[in-house]
Design a protein around this motif. Structure first.
Motif, PDB file in Angstrom:
ATOM      1  N   GLY A 184      28.494  40.083  43.908  1.00 23.65           N
ATOM      2  CA  GLY A 184      29.463  39.168  44.509  1.00 23.65           C
ATOM      3  C   GLY A 184      28.799  38.135  45.397  1.00 23.65           C
ATOM      4  N   ARG A 185      27.761  38.558  46.118  1.00 24.44           N
ATOM      5  CA  ARG A 185      27.041  37.607  46.978  1.00 24.44           C
ATOM      6  C   ARG A 185      26.319  36.558  46.138  1.00 24.44           C
ATOM      7  NH1 ARG A 185      25.777  42.533  49.562  1.00 24.44           N
ATOM      8  NH2 ARG A 185      23.590  42.461  48.905  1.00 24.44           N
ATOM      9  N   LEU A 186      25.777  36.986  44.998  1.00 20.86           N
ATOM     10  CA  LEU A 186      25.131  36.035  44.095  1.00 20.86           C
ATOM     11  C   LEU A 186      26.157  35.044  43.541  1.00 20.86           C
ATOM     12  CD1 LEU A 186      22.724  35.008  42.469  1.00 20.86           C
ATOM     13  CD2 LEU A 186      23.153  36.837  40.808  1.00 20.86           C
ATOM     14  N   VAL A 187      27.345  35.519  43.239  1.00 21.71           N
ATOM     15  CA  VAL A 187      28.401  34.643  42.727  1.00 21.71           C
ATOM     16  C   VAL A 187      28.718  33.557  43.744  1.00 21.71           C
ATOM     17  CG1 VAL A 187      30.871  34.548  42.197  1.00 21.71           C
ATOM     18  CG2 VAL A 187      29.427  36.295  41.150  1.00 21.71           C
ATOM     19  N   GLN A 188      28.770  33.904  45.012  1.00 22.99           N
ATOM     20  CA  GLN A 188      29.034  32.897  46.044  1.00 22.99           C
ATOM     21  C   GLN A 188      27.980  31.787  46.002  1.00 22.99           C
ATOM     22  OE1 GLN A 188      29.506  35.636  49.571  1.00 22.99           O
ATOM     23  NE2 GLN A 188      31.256  34.308  49.940  1.00 22.99           N
ATOM     24  N   GLN A 189      26.726  32.145  45.837  1.00 23.16           N
ATOM     25  CA  GLN A 189      25.660  31.148  45.769  1.00 23.16           C
ATOM     26  C   GLN A 189      25.794  30.283  44.518  1.00 23.16           C
ATOM     27  OE1 GLN A 189      21.946  33.279  46.082  1.00 23.16           O
ATOM     28  NE2 GLN A 189      22.542  34.303  47.988  1.00 23.16           N
ATOM     29  N   LEU A 190      26.171  30.909  43.406  1.00 18.51           N
ATOM     30  CA  LEU A 190      26.342  30.156  42.168  1.00 18.51           C
ATOM     31  C   LEU A 190      27.535  29.206  42.257  1.00 18.51           C
ATOM     32  CD1 LEU A 190      25.671  33.043  39.618  1.00 18.51           C
ATOM     33  CD2 LEU A 190      24.212  31.048  40.023  1.00 18.51           C
ATOM     34  N   GLN A 191      28.589  29.619  42.937  1.00 19.92           N
ATOM     35  CA  GLN A 191      29.749  28.740  43.111  1.00 19.92           C
ATOM     36  C   GLN A 191      29.377  27.491  43.895  1.00 19.92           C
ATOM     37  OE1 GLN A 191      32.411  31.668  44.860  1.00 19.92           O
ATOM     38  NE2 GLN A 191      33.686  31.724  43.012  1.00 19.92           N
ATOM     39  N   GLN A 192      28.478  27.650  44.863  1.00 25.35           N
ATOM     40  CA  GLN A 192      28.032  26.487  45.642  1.00 25.35           C
ATOM     41  C   GLN A 192      27.245  25.506  44.786  1.00 25.35           C
ATOM     42  OE1 GLN A 192      25.855  28.218  48.915  1.00 25.35           O
ATOM     43  NE2 GLN A 192      27.691  29.119  49.850  1.00 25.35           N
ATOM     44  N   GLN A 193      26.725  25.982  43.649  1.00 31.39           N
ATOM     45  CA  GLN A 193      25.976  25.114  42.737  1.00 31.39           C
ATOM     46  C   GLN A 193      26.839  24.593  41.595  1.00 31.39           C
ATOM     47  OE1 GLN A 193      22.268  26.985  41.492  1.00 31.39           O
ATOM     48  NE2 GLN A 193      22.082  28.049  43.472  1.00 31.39           N
ATOM     49  N   GLY A 194      28.138  24.876  41.659  1.00 36.13           N
ATOM     50  CA  GLY A 194      29.061  24.307  40.688  1.00 36.13           C
ATOM     51  C   GLY A 194      29.540  25.232  39.594  1.00 36.13           C
ATOM     52  N   PHE A 195      29.046  26.447  39.545  1.00 34.32           N
ATOM     53  CA  PHE A 195      29.515  27.401  38.540  1.00 34.32           C
ATOM     54  C   PHE A 195      30.897  27.914  38.931  1.00 34.32           C
ATOM     55  CE2 PHE A 195      24.919  27.455  38.017  1.00 34.32           C
ATOM     56  CZ  PHE A 195      24.785  27.412  36.634  1.00 34.32           C
ATOM     57  N   GLN A 196      31.712  28.210  37.929  1.00 33.76           N
ATOM     58  CA  GLN A 196      33.079  28.649  38.177  1.00 33.76           C
ATOM     59  C   GLN A 196      33.316  30.019  37.550  1.00 33.76           C
ATOM     60  OE1 GLN A 196      35.659  25.576  36.702  1.00 33.76           O
ATOM     61  NE2 GLN A 196      35.008  24.072  38.239  1.00 33.76           N
ATOM     62  N   PHE A 197      34.139  30.801  38.224  1.00 38.21           N
ATOM     63  CA  PHE A 197      34.432  32.158  37.758  1.00 38.21           C
ATOM     64  C   PHE A 197      35.930  32.406  37.856  1.00 38.21           C
ATOM     65  CE2 PHE A 197      30.153  32.019  39.403  1.00 38.21           C
ATOM     66  CZ  PHE A 197      29.412  32.661  38.412  1.00 38.21           C
ATOM     67  N   SER A 198      36.496  32.934  36.775  1.00 35.16           N
ATOM     68  CA  SER A 198      37.933  33.185  36.764  1.00 35.16           C
ATOM     69  C   SER A 198      38.296  34.313  37.723  1.00 35.16           C
ATOM     70  CB  SER A 198      38.390  33.540  35.344  1.00 35.16           C
ATOM     71  OG  SER A 198      37.668  34.661  34.850  1.00 35.16           O
ATOM     72  N   GLN A 199      37.403  35.279  37.884  1.00 34.05           N
ATOM     73  CA  GLN A 199      37.548  36.325  38.886  1.00 34.05           C
ATOM     74  C   GLN A 199      36.157  36.729  39.329  1.00 34.05           C
ATOM     75  OE1 GLN A 199      39.615  39.543  36.965  1.00 34.05           O
ATOM     76  NE2 GLN A 199      37.813  40.284  35.898  1.00 34.05           N
ATOM     77  N   VAL A 200      36.061  37.353  40.491  1.00 35.03           N
ATOM     78  CA  VAL A 200      34.749  37.701  41.023  1.00 35.03           C
ATOM     79  C   VAL A 200      34.146  38.834  40.186  1.00 35.03           C
ATOM     80  CG1 VAL A 200      33.461  38.533  43.013  1.00 35.03           C
ATOM     81  CG2 VAL A 200      35.436  37.039  43.349  1.00 35.03           C
ATOM     82  N   PRO A 201      33.033  38.580  39.459  1.00 31.87           N
ATOM     83  CA  PRO A 201      32.386  39.670  38.722  1.00 31.87           C
ATOM     84  C   PRO A 201      31.671  40.600  39.692  1.00 31.87           C
ATOM     85  CG  PRO A 201      31.134  37.630  38.455  1.00 31.87           C
ATOM     86  CD  PRO A 201      32.350  37.285  39.255  1.00 31.87           C
ATOM     87  N   LEU A 202      31.832  41.895  39.505  1.00 35.35           N
ATOM     88  CA  LEU A 202      31.283  42.867  40.439  1.00 35.35           C
ATOM     89  C   LEU A 202      30.055  43.590  39.897  1.00 35.35           C
ATOM     90  CD1 LEU A 202      34.593  44.455  41.759  1.00 35.35           C
ATOM     91  CD2 LEU A 202      33.263  42.572  42.730  1.00 35.35           C
ATOM     92  N   THR A 203      29.819  43.493  38.596  1.00 37.78           N
ATOM     93  CA  THR A 203      28.650  44.132  37.994  1.00 37.78           C
ATOM     94  C   THR A 203      27.857  43.083  37.225  1.00 37.78           C
ATOM     95  OG1 THR A 203      29.790  44.701  35.934  1.00 37.78           O
ATOM     96  CG2 THR A 203      29.933  46.298  37.748  1.00 37.78           C
ATOM     97  N   VAL A 204      26.623  43.407  36.911  1.00 44.82           N
ATOM     98  CA  VAL A 204      25.764  42.469  36.180  1.00 44.82           C
ATOM     99  C   VAL A 204      26.354  42.123  34.807  1.00 44.82           C
ATOM    100  CG1 VAL A 204      23.493  42.172  35.107  1.00 44.82           C
ATOM    101  CG2 VAL A 204      23.675  43.119  37.423  1.00 44.82           C
ATOM    102  N   PRO A 205      26.845  43.093  34.009  1.00 46.54           N
ATOM    103  CA  PRO A 205      27.456  42.714  32.732  1.00 46.54           C
ATOM    104  C   PRO A 205      28.644  41.771  32.888  1.00 46.54           C
ATOM    105  CG  PRO A 205      26.973  45.068  32.751  1.00 46.54           C
ATOM    106  CD  PRO A 205      26.739  44.571  34.146  1.00 46.54           C
ATOM    107  N   GLU A 206      29.473  41.998  33.913  1.00 41.09           N
ATOM    108  CA  GLU A 206      30.611  41.101  34.144  1.00 41.09           C
ATOM    109  C   GLU A 206      30.121  39.705  34.518  1.00 41.09           C
ATOM    110  OE1 GLU A 206      32.909  42.935  37.184  1.00 41.09           O
ATOM    111  OE2 GLU A 206      33.704  44.523  35.903  1.00 41.09           O
TER     112      GLU A 206
END
Length: 289
Positions: free
Chosen positions: A251-273
């Motif tokens: 989830g913390r990695l997702v926050q960093q990716l969102q700041q770079q413009g990536f979008q997620f329909s829901q917060v992925p909690l595992t690496v496969p997600e």
């Protein structure tokens, strides 16, 4: 074994000037055979709640139903014998509770105490030791001659030797390095699966919560703040920050990716997600370039 809390309060030093409310209006249900996690800040009431699971503490109001046993403020200690055999508690640093002169005697102590013959208790102890990965050649060694990781496994075997239906884990990986923590959590998952135990885990390791738990209970100031599946609990990032709760590492990695413009329909909690949502976006970036 199902466990239900019904309007449970617990007050430390009740009826005294030092009375302090530890739990307030707790309503919870842990379904038999499920893996549950309890999270929250230090002092939120997690350990107080755990101690109600085998009646180390008795509610000052309400009732706790554990299998067929109903525990109320009027319950007497002599009524709790069977309950305490069915609920095994693994506290932080359980190896500090080792005391017998050999590994086998230490693990066999609980079944002997609950009425098993020496031969029966030793057989139960050996099965528990094999389950946690302790080899036969270590049975006659003094527990304190073992490595720290082996000592912890022996202590856990001592709990399993009671053949509990519920396994309660209070920060069971405290003090372990990442490899040791992974080994221990994998062990608990194996035990839960093989014995179909109800597991209740208290932890600050959110990666373990999302990896293993089917239900998450969030506590704050002695009350239940929220319950749900990991995806429900960790979906609202502002709410987590508001209550000083960490995201799992993904989830913390997702926050960093969102700041770079990536979008997620829901917060992925595992690496496969994470990979499932991230890979199509990475392909688009490569195609565009």
């Amino acid at each position: 074994m199902d466990i239900t809390f019904k309007q449970v309060d617990y007050t430390y030093q009740a009826d005294s000037p030092m009375a302090t409310l530890g739990l307030r209006d707790i309503n919870l249900h842990f379904k038999s055979g499920t893996y549950n996690a309890i999270i929250g800040q230090t002092g939120s009431g997690k350990s107080t709640l755990l101690q109600h699971l085998n009646a180390l503490l008795i509610p000052t109001k309400g009732e706790v139903v554990i299998g067929q046993q109903v525990v109320t403020p009027q319950t007497k200690n002599k009524e709790l014998y069977d309950l305490r055999r069915k609920v095994g508690l693994v506290f932080q640093f359980p190896e500090s509770q080792l005391f017998e002169e050999t590994v086998l005697k230490d693990v066999a102590f609980a079944p002997k105490n609950f009425g098993k013959s020496v031969a029966e208790a030793d057989e139960i102890a050996r099965r528990a030791l094999r389950l946690v990965g302790i080899a036969p050649e270590l049975e006659d060694k003094m527990p304190f001659d073992l490595s720290g990781g082996q000592m912890r496994r022996v202590a856990i075997a001592g709990v399993l030797a009671m053949e509990p239906e519920v396994l309660v884990l209070d920060e069971p990986t405290a003090g372990l390095d990442p490899v040791g923590r992974e080994e221990m959590m994998t062990l608990f998952a194996k035990i839960q699966s093989e014995r179909n135990l109800t597991v209740i885990l208290v932890t600050h390791q959110m990666d373990d919560v999302v990896r293993y738990a089917e239900q998450v209970v969030v506590m704050e100031q002695g009350r239940v703040l929220k319950t749900g599946q990991p995806q429900e609990i960790f979906a609202d990032i502002p709410w987590l920050h508001q209550h000083n709760l960490e995201l799992p590492s993904t989830g913390r990695l997702v926050q960093q990716l969102q700041q770079q413009g990536f979008q997620f329909s829901q917060v992925p909690l595992t690496v496969p997600e994470l990979l499932a949502q991230l890979t199509p976006q990475l392909k688009q970036v490569v195609t565009y370039e």
